[in-house]
Structures are given as structure tokens and as C-alpha cells.
Design a protein around this motif. Sequence first.
Motif, short mmCIF file in Angstrom:
data_model
loop_
_atom_site.label_atom_id
_atom_site.label_comp_id
_atom_site.label_asym_id
_atom_site.label_seq_id
_atom_site.Cartn_x
_atom_site.Cartn_y
_atom_site.Cartn_z
N GLU A 207 44.02 11.78 24.75
CA GLU A 207 45.39 12.26 24.63
C GLU A 207 46.31 11.33 25.44
OE1 GLU A 207 43.95 16.94 24.04
OE2 GLU A 207 45.12 16.38 25.81
N GLN B 114 28.46 26.28 22.53
CA GLN B 114 29.41 25.98 21.47
C GLN B 114 30.23 24.74 21.85
OE1 GLN B 114 29.31 28.68 23.33
NE2 GLN B 114 31.30 29.09 24.26
N TYR C 21 42.24 19.61 16.64
CA TYR C 21 42.46 18.65 15.55
C TYR C 21 43.94 18.56 15.18
CZ TYR C 21 43.10 22.63 12.43
OH TYR C 21 43.57 23.77 11.84
N GLN D 13 47.46 21.54 12.49
CA GLN D 13 46.86 21.30 13.81
C GLN D 13 46.27 22.62 14.27
OE1 GLN D 13 47.75 22.14 17.32
NE2 GLN D 13 48.85 23.88 16.45
N GLY D 14 45.34 22.54 15.21
CA GLY D 14 44.74 23.76 15.73
C GLY D 14 43.43 23.45 16.41
N SER D 15 42.59 24.47 16.55
CA SER D 15 41.31 24.28 17.23
C SER D 15 40.29 25.28 16.73
CB SER D 15 41.50 24.43 18.74
OG SER D 15 41.97 25.72 19.07
N PHE D 16 39.03 24.96 16.91
CA PHE D 16 37.93 25.85 16.47
C PHE D 16 36.68 25.43 17.22
CE2 PHE D 16 38.18 22.17 13.77
CZ PHE D 16 36.87 21.77 13.61
N PHE D 17 35.59 26.13 16.97
CA PHE D 17 34.32 25.81 17.63
C PHE D 17 33.28 25.44 16.59
CE2 PHE D 17 36.57 28.39 20.68
CZ PHE D 17 36.30 27.77 21.88
N ARG E 118 36.85 23.05 27.63
CA ARG E 118 37.02 24.31 26.89
C ARG E 118 35.77 24.72 26.13
NH1 ARG E 118 43.31 23.85 24.70
NH2 ARG E 118 44.25 24.28 26.73
N ASP F 11 50.83 29.41 19.95
CA ASP F 11 51.34 28.11 20.39
C ASP F 11 52.16 27.47 19.26
OD1 ASP F 11 49.08 27.53 18.78
OD2 ASP F 11 48.54 25.75 19.96
N GLU F 12 51.57 27.40 18.07
CA GLU F 12 52.27 26.79 16.93
C GLU F 12 53.38 27.70 16.39
OE1 GLU F 12 49.78 24.98 13.92
OE2 GLU F 12 51.32 25.27 12.38
N TYR G 225 34.00 23.06 21.55
CA TYR G 225 35.43 23.20 21.24
C TYR G 225 35.94 21.93 20.56
CZ TYR G 225 40.50 23.16 22.28
OH TYR G 225 41.87 23.06 22.20
N VAL H 120 50.99 24.82 27.11
CA VAL H 120 49.80 25.66 27.29
C VAL H 120 48.89 25.05 28.36
CG1 VAL H 120 47.76 26.66 26.20
CG2 VAL H 120 49.90 26.48 24.90
N PRO H 121 48.85 25.63 29.55
CA PRO H 121 47.95 25.12 30.60
C PRO H 121 46.55 25.72 30.48
CG PRO H 121 49.83 26.36 31.53
CD PRO H 121 49.75 26.67 30.06
N ASP H 122 45.59 25.04 31.12
CA ASP H 122 44.34 25.68 31.54
C ASP H 122 44.51 26.00 33.03
OD1 ASP H 122 43.18 25.37 29.06
OD2 ASP H 122 41.85 23.72 29.65
N GLN I 184 35.20 31.45 22.87
CA GLN I 184 36.35 31.01 23.67
C GLN I 184 36.12 31.19 25.16
OE1 GLN I 184 40.10 32.60 22.40
NE2 GLN I 184 39.73 32.20 20.23
N THR J 286 40.50 30.10 28.43
CA THR J 286 41.28 28.88 28.64
C THR J 286 42.53 28.95 27.76
OG1 THR J 286 40.38 27.54 26.83
CG2 THR J 286 39.10 27.59 28.88
N GLY J 287 43.30 27.87 27.73
CA GLY J 287 44.48 27.80 26.88
C GLY J 287 44.17 28.01 25.40
N LYS J 288 42.90 27.86 25.03
CA LYS J 288 42.47 28.13 23.64
C LYS J 288 42.92 29.50 23.15
CE LYS J 288 40.09 28.56 19.80
NZ LYS J 288 40.78 28.18 18.55
N VAL K 157 39.43 28.18 8.88
CA VAL K 157 40.72 27.81 9.46
C VAL K 157 41.74 27.61 8.35
CG1 VAL K 157 41.96 26.00 10.71
CG2 VAL K 157 39.75 26.79 11.55
N GLU L 164 45.76 29.27 20.82
CA GLU L 164 45.65 28.38 19.66
C GLU L 164 45.10 29.18 18.47
OE1 GLU L 164 44.85 24.44 22.52
OE2 GLU L 164 43.28 25.12 21.15
N THR L 165 44.66 28.47 17.45
CA THR L 165 44.10 29.10 16.25
C THR L 165 43.29 30.35 16.60
OG1 THR L 165 43.85 26.82 15.46
CG2 THR L 165 42.82 28.57 14.14
N ARG M 193 48.87 21.17 27.84
CA ARG M 193 49.10 20.57 26.53
C ARG M 193 50.42 21.11 25.99
NH1 ARG M 193 48.32 21.04 21.05
NH2 ARG M 193 47.67 23.20 21.11
N TYR M 194 51.16 20.27 25.29
CA TYR M 194 52.47 20.72 24.84
C TYR M 194 52.79 20.24 23.42
CZ TYR M 194 54.18 15.98 25.61
OH TYR M 194 54.35 14.63 25.53
N MET M 195 53.67 20.99 22.77
CA MET M 195 54.24 20.60 21.47
C MET M 195 55.73 20.91 21.53
SD MET M 195 51.47 21.77 18.55
CE MET M 195 51.27 23.50 19.03
#
Lengths: 370, 370
Positions: B111, B80, B85, B50-54, B141, A121-122, B82, A133-135, A203, A106-108, A38, A111-112, A84-86
Motif C-alpha cells: 500500500e 484463514q 482487493y 473493492q472489499g475484502s474476504f477470507f 487481519r 466503509d464503502e 484475509y 478505518v484503523p486497526d 474476522q 479488526t477494521g475488517k 462477494v 468492510e465487506t 486505511r482510508y478512502m
Amino acid sequence: MESERFSNLCRPVIPVAVIVAAVLGVAGNVRAQALKDVQTSRSPLVLKAQGSFFVGGEIVEQTQGELGNLGPGGHIAVNQMYVRYMVPQAGDGNLPLVMVHGATLTGKSWETTPDGRMGWDEYFVRKGHPVYVPDQVGRGRSGFNQAIYNSVRAGSAPPTNQPEWLRFSDESVWPNFRFGTKTGVPFPDSQFPIAAVDELAKQAVPDMNRGLPTPTPTIKALSDLAGQLKGAVLMGHSQSGSFPLAAALINPDVTKGLVLVEPGTCPANYTDEQIKSLATVPLLVVFGDHRDNPTGLSTLPTWQARYEGCQALIGRLRTAGGQAEMLDPSDRRLRGNSHMIMQDKNSFQIADLILQWIDTRVSKRSARSK
Amino acid sequence: MESERFSNLCRPVIPVAVIVAAVLGVAGNVRAQALKDVQTSRSPLVLKAQGSFFVGGEIVEQTQGELGNLGPGGHIAVNQMYVRYMVPQAGDGNLPLVMVHGATLTGKSWETTPDGRMGWDEYFVRKGHPVYVPDQVGRGRSGFNQAIYNSVRAGSAPPTNQPEWLRFSDESVWPNFRFGTKTGVPFPDSQFPIAAVDELAKQAVPDMNRGLPTPTPTIKALSDLAGQLKGAVLMGHSQSGSFPLAAALINPDVTKGLVLVEPGTCPANYTDEQIKSLATVPLLVVFGDHRDNPTGLSTLPTWQARYEGCQALIGRLRTAGGQAEMLDPSDRRLRGNSHMIMQDKNSFQIADLILQWIDTRVSKRSARSK
């Protein structure tokens, strides 16, 4: 654009060994590559706000058995949509974007990326837009209605009453998401980060879309969200590609722009009345490359057929006075984009083209309409 | 502390009408209160990343039927975890915190609270700690393995083979989460934001924990995550309350601190060898108020019984030389805290007490051990 093409053609070729390892690593643990890969940006992300909330949902009463026999029967919430929001500190007044994911995801998705780069998203937040970003209802943090599965388990409903849970195998994903002709054989110009394809597999979540109320509650929730935001650009992908259109038909006034990313379908059966309503909202359709590749799914048309369906819709909207257009990056010498275009190696280039469209077609239009 | 007590006693009483409306509003749409009630901080949130991973996961091969008949059989990822961060721009070198949610919930627990206040995820980031929020394997997720459900649907496995999906009804939640004696009757001093209890209901998702491998893959994933982070404080809640202990037994070196928030259990059957290993890691157990309230679930002990089980574990760890302690806010005149203590109205006060414990027990200790 020549420099873009040059960098595209000259990007490093992925060593075959890496691809083979990714493809053959099909048994046992998936390589734990995620966190170390990452990437961190050079500049901080300054947010006015971030968090999460729900849109919609209803309270239903269920029996002890339908709830899995942990405690007494009673009331639960179902069909709510997690968001989720930013919100960036800079960029006040810019239109929010709502990004909805596709089937078995999903909303994932936004993301990264699987290879650890910044997600859309970012990226859109850093470009000054609040991002939501919804699920989809029925998946991820939105949950689903479990009652029928517990009733089947208890023998009080026939097994065929419970909805199928859909997953794509990697063997479906490679041709259908247009990474290559088949598993382990990427297109030479593929923009998808093939070495990280196992991270994309993680994912995926089971999809019981066929068991949801029709139309999916996600559509009304998207329209409500756009209303609560007092106007938003709705962006759908694949399965949810047509959801922005459906949400706009509920309330075109709060739907300030529609971005359909590799939509599964552009409906051909809108009435002239509906087309007239949709033509009041700017529309952009985005498709990647290699659309003629057979999907590997006998029930599904090629992505080229869907592209043509969207061209037809764009034609109808234009005839009705709408601002509707197709973004095909290969027209701009950006080749090899996949179905997961928001995760492709040139994802920022694609995002910039969408931002450019928003700037010229949406923001100004919103300003005029005030 | 007198001022804290004073403000606690003098906080506005929730009008009965609001409570009655929340309780009686049990049919039809849940009030769409979420977004408009979400609060924005006065100062921006400045993130380094910020971001996400598995973490973890394995590739398995499944048949076309097990995959729901959308496409050909093949390989998918399952089990996996989710992780989302946020890393603050300030606070370099502070230990990361990993926050794991409880039964029928997801990472959403940490959250934005049901009544729209900042969640512990952001609060601890603002206090300088990187925060990692997973969805337990099998939920949200992280997805789950859907194969058995599709086999039952197809008639190739008996219905009793498919795991139950657990949900708590509101009627279970009120006594078990200790909002009050029963639905609609809150404790007069309840710290839970009762008027927003419908928003908590939306956070719930079906839980098939009983269908996961034993022990749940989440535990190994938490240990691996702590290792990838080169040391972390693991915080569990309720169902996952004991997970930090189990993860520490896999690798105590990377588990720098254990925070058990209202744990469902503190195991009584650790060997002396295991206690010796766990005693190398500082431990804090956090319990709210009204623990004697009957849970309303005949199979589950009271929270007071669990509290006493944790006191016994703390005793064993101290005897073995460990730094283990109980945080019971009611000892500090903070009354009325619920099972969802991270969402209670005084959640920042509780967080500050945990931060104080980290500062005194964990960070210094880590520095010494370097």
C-alpha cells in the motif's frame, strides 16, 4: 416507515437446513464461500484517493532475545495505529468519519459483510464522506509488542507476566452478539446474516488489550487523527464504543461528532467539568434489539444494562446543554438488529439513520462554527 | 534508458541533516509525519469493486483457558487468510495479481509507501489489473492461533512450547534490506526513501511463522484464491517469495504467472517432475542492487547467494522448456534498488518492467491457451 416494516416482516425466512449446516459445519474446513458470494455494485466507486498510513507509535530498544533471536537487538516501533482510508471524488468538504472496531476484531468489521454485501466503509464513502478505518493498537496491521512473550519463552520472565490473548468462541458470540439465545438458535427476526456466521468467525483475531498501556494508545491516536484531518466524526463499536468520548476529552475542537455503536460502556464517572466539555460535541448512541438476552458471559452485564448506562450519560449531557440522543431502530419498527449492526441485513437502513443524524446535527453545526 | 540513468544520477541528494535526524530520532515518539505526507493523485481512481474476504480456515474447538477465560470454551476459526482487493472499472479481462508480503510484515507492504507515494496495489489497478492483497496466515487481519500462549500463561504447557515472535530491529533492517552498510549509513545511490525509514518500522508486526502448520496454510490459500479467480499472477516477496512456486505445484492450471520479488529462497531440491510442472508457468524473478552487502544476520546468506540460487532455478526451468527470466534493474542502469523494491523511489519504473513482462509473457500466453 410502514413499507420498511413490511419488507422486514416479509424478508425470506432462512431455510432451517442452511442454519443447521452452518451450525453443524463445526469440524474441518470452513466452507469456502467467501469470494463467490462477494457482491459487486452496479455503479463504479470513484475515489479521489485511497491508501493507508500510521498514527502515533514510539521507538523502543529491545534485546536480541526480546526480538525472537533472529538478529541483533536494537530499535523497533510499537504502539502505532494502522489506518486505511478512502476519499470520494464527490463530496468535497464533507466531514471524514473514523470507524473503530470492537474486541477480538479488526477494521475488517466495517468492510465487506460476512455474506458479501458492501460494508459501511464503502457505503459512507458512496454517500460522500471520507472514511478512515484503523486497526486498534495491539491488533491486526497495527501489530503489538511481542517482547514479554519471548522473555517468557526464554525463561527470563514468569508465564503469568504475559498478557492473555482473548477470543470469543462461537458459543459466546451467539448470545453475546445477540444472534439468538444460543448457538444455532437464531431469533426469528434476526437481522444478522446467520447463514454466513462462519465468515464472521474468520474476522476474529486474538486480543491482548489487557497487555497494552493504560489507557490504550488507540485513544490518543484517534484524537491525533481527528486533528490531522482538521475535524472528524469518531465512530466506535463495542469495546471501542467509549473511545470517541475519551478522544473528545483530549481535544473536543477536532472531534466534530461522536457515534457510539453498541458501546461496551458509557462511563458513569465523568466529572461535571468533563461533561461540560463533552456537551460541546454532538453525540449519537446506537443500540440494536434483544438487549435483554443474557450474554452468556458471567462477568458481563446485559446490553440492556449498557443501554441504560448510555441513557444516563445522554441525560447528563442534555442537562449540560449538549445535543445527545439515542438511536434505537426498534423504536422505528426495525426489529431484530444484532450487536454486529453494521453487518446486519438492514445495515444500509441503519447507516442512513446515522447519516441523517450527521446531516442535521453535525454538518450544520460545523458550518455554523466556522 | 540514458534519460532514466540521467534522472537517476541527478536525483536530489538527501541532506545529511535529514538522515541524521531520522537515525538519531530513536527515542520517544516517532515523528507524526504520515498523513500530511500522503500524496493524492491528480486523476480519480475508478473502481468496479473493492472489499475484502477470507480464503480457507478451519474451525477448531478450544477450552475456556485456551480462549483466555473471557467466556465458555467452544469453537473458533483459525488459519484463514484475509484478502483485500480492488478491481478497476477499466481493464476487463486483465489477469488479477495477488501480492503477498514478507517476514514480520503484512499486506501494508504493497500500500502507500513510507514516504506517502502510491503503493503497487493501486498502481497495478490503475494499469488495469485487479489486485488482491492478503495478510499471510498468522499475521495482521488473518489472526493466529493463540491457544498455546494462554496454556503457557496458565502453567499447563512449558514456555518453550510457545513459538517465538520474530521482529527485525532497525539495526538488522538497514544491512539486510540493503538500505546501507549499517544503520544511518545509506548507500549513496540508495533508492529507498531513507528519510521515511521510521514509517517502514511501523509496518512491522510480530511474526510467529515457525508456529504455523508446515507448510504454511498461506500456500494452499493462495492456490485456492487463484482457482476462485479462475486464474491469477501470484507475486511473492522475501519470505513469501517462493510461495507462488509452491502454490503453482498444487494447481499449475490456475497459476498464470509467477513473480518472485527478492525471494528469500528459490528451492534447489525440486524433482524433475516438479520442474516439468513449474515450467508450464511463466516465471519472473526480481532482485535489487547491493546484493553482496553482508545481511548482518549470521544465520542468513547474502542476497547475492539467493540471486544465484534463483539463476540456477531459472536454468533448470529453461532446460525443461519454461519461460523463466531474471529482472535485475541494475542491468538496465537502474542502480541502488533495495530489498523493499516496491517502496523504492523508482518503484513505478520497476512496476512498469513487471507489467511489460506480464504483457509479453503472460497475457498472450493465456490468450493462446484458451
